[in-house]
Scaffold this active site. Structure first.
Site, PDB file in Angstrom:
ATOM      1  CB  CYS A  18      -0.959  -0.017   1.185  1.00 27.76           C
ATOM      2  SG  CYS A  18      -0.159   0.119   2.798  1.00 27.76           S
ATOM      3  CB  ILE A  19       0.365   4.749   0.880  1.00 22.93           C
ATOM      4  CG1 ILE A  19      -0.816   4.930  -0.072  1.00 22.93           C
ATOM      5  CG2 ILE A  19       1.178   6.034   0.936  1.00 22.93           C
ATOM      6  CD1 ILE A  19      -1.812   5.959   0.375  1.00 22.93           C
TER       7      ILE A  19
END
Length: 477
Positions: free
Chosen positions: A421-422
């Protein structure tokens, strides 16, 4: 059971990041366009507002696609199946719900009794993902061979969506009514308590990477606002962007992300042993700037989360209190992704009492710094730079990271699923005991979370690039 549940929740959290990633551009367009700045030509403002509004209007469909891709290793067929499933499910409910509720279709539409919102998109995405994983290799008789394999997935997803739409026509009205009741309570009746609870729980879920799931109803569901053009917006973020004066309840995030946590990072730096202070200072200042500018807080939080959990509990409480403080003081600003300086400036068009943010924020910074500095010293907490014995991490070049990371996760045979994810690598492994957590930290991970067969390594915003490099290495070796 727990292993599978956590792994699936990880995938849900990760899959929600794809639709969330479109919020910054959509938020900027809608926020700036709706603000009607005097220096911006009216036609440009209108185009920007309509462009941003179109994204928010289609958020259920975007969530459907994101969830489907998240559970199928980004296979495009699942995205197509999600679009088909969502469209069919919505239209099925539009036909069946009036028969079930014995109400005219117009009344059902006006009262949103069959409007599933982003939750409907998530359900449709889940249908498409399940059908893809179940049927993408299906074999049919030769005369139906054209529809075999992946081509069968949108077909079966559409059929499943009809059944789902019929079922939801019966069960969604009471569910939707309960959601609406909670929405009214959280957005209008008692937002101080609601968003205080939201902020505390959201921080508590960060260590497990599940906060994205918790964010969805608050960001994209609660409250309702209809603009002059008749467009309806749900969720605190879309409503604020559209100009709803009652939205902006998420503004408390600016206090602890722009001020509190950067101050905590400075306290950790100042508390390090003299011989480690320069090294720790470089790391903490970088993490503080990241939090201040972008609102990405994991590099700071994971530096003390496991070595000093008492500090993290206090941080979660202070984060929860930040939201009621802003609400009670009438402070409002917009966020599209996270609460950093970029959002603070760009999305300030519909803000209220913007001048109070730095004043209250500095006060919050003093509170954070004082608490962290005192407790680290008093309890002799082993925050970065205060360890009894430290071992310098070896510098690893970009070209060496992929094989080193694969090895740290136990080798490519041990990796059953690889994603990101980020701010974190999300890896499912066959044998957790083969994962070298110390090795991951030496490679630059701010923290490692293990639950069941899922392992998360926090590498900050470079995580997605690292995942790509690891994926290429695994394919070619």
């Amino acid at each position: 059971m727990f292993k599978n549940a956590f792994a699936n929740l990880q995938k849900v959290g990760k899959s929600l990041m794809l639709p969330v990633s479109v919020l910054p551009i959509a938020g900027i367009l809608l926020g700036v366009g709706s603000a009607n700045f005097s220096w911006l030509p009216a036609v440009v403002s209108h185009v920007m507002a309509e462009a941003g509004g179109s994204v928010f209007a289609n958020m259920p469909l975007i969530f459907a696609i994101g969830v489907a891709l998240g559970f199928t290793n980004n296979d495009g067929v699942s995205a197509l199946a999600a679009v088909v499933a969502y469209g069919i499910m919505v239209k099925t409910m539009a036909v069946v719900a009036p028969l079930v509720l014995h109400l005219p279709a117009e009344e059902i539409a006006s009262k949103h009794l069959a409007d599933t919102g982003v939750l409907g998109g998530i359900i449709s995405g889940a249908i498409a993902a399940y059908m893809f994983n179940r049927f993408y290799r299906i074999k049919l008789p030769e005369y139906l061979g054209f529809f075999a394999g992946k081509r069968f997935v949108p077909i079966i997803s559409g059929l499943a969506a009809i059944f789902t739409g019929v079922v939801l026509s019966f069960i969604w009205p009471p569910i939707g009514s309960a959601i609406q009741t909670f929405s009214q309570w959280a957005a209008y009746q008692n937002p101080v308590v609601a968003f205080g609870i939201y902020g505390f729980i959201e921080r508590c879920l960060v260590p497990f990477g599940l906060h994205h799931i918790w964010n969805v109803p608050f960001q994209m569901q609660i409250g309702e606002y209809t603009n002059a053009a008749g467009q309806v917006f749900h969720g605190d973020i879309p409503r604020y962007m559209a100009g709803d004066p009652t939205a902006g309840k998420l503004s408390g995030g600016f206090l602890f992300k722009m001020y509190g946590l950067p101050a905590a990072a400075i306290a950790i730096w100042h508390s390090a042993k003299p011989e480690n202070r320069a090294k720790v200072g470089g790391i903490m200042i970088s993490a503080a700037l990241t939090s201040f500018l972008t609102g990405i807080t994991e590099p700071i939080e994971f530096s003390f989360m496991f070595v000093a959990p008492i500090l993290y509990i206090i941080h979660a409480i202070l984060a929860g209190l930040a939201f009621p403080i802003c609400i009670l003081l009438g402070m409002r600003d917009g966020t599209s992704f996270s609460h950093g300086l970029i959002d603070f400036i760009v999305l300030s068009g519909n803000s209220s009492k913007l001048w109070l943010f730095p004043i209250v924020g500095i006060g919050y910074a003093i509170v954070y710094y004082t608490i962290f500095r005192v407790l680290i010293k008093a309890l002799d907490l082993k925050t970065p730079g205060r360890e009894d014995a430290t071992e310098d991490a070896k510098a690893t070049g970009t070209s060496e990271m992929a094989p080193a990371l694969v090895a740290a996760f136990g080798g490519k045979e041990n990796i059953t699923n690889l994603d990101a994810c980020i701010t974190r690598l999300r890896v499912s492994v066959a044998d957790v005991s083969k994962v070298d957590q110390a090795g991951l930290k030496k490679l630059g991970a701010a923290g490692v979370v293990v639950a069941g067969s899922g392992v998360q390594a926090i590498f900050g915003t470079k995580s997605d690039n690292l995942k790509t490099e690891m994926d290429e290495y695994i394919r070619n070796h």
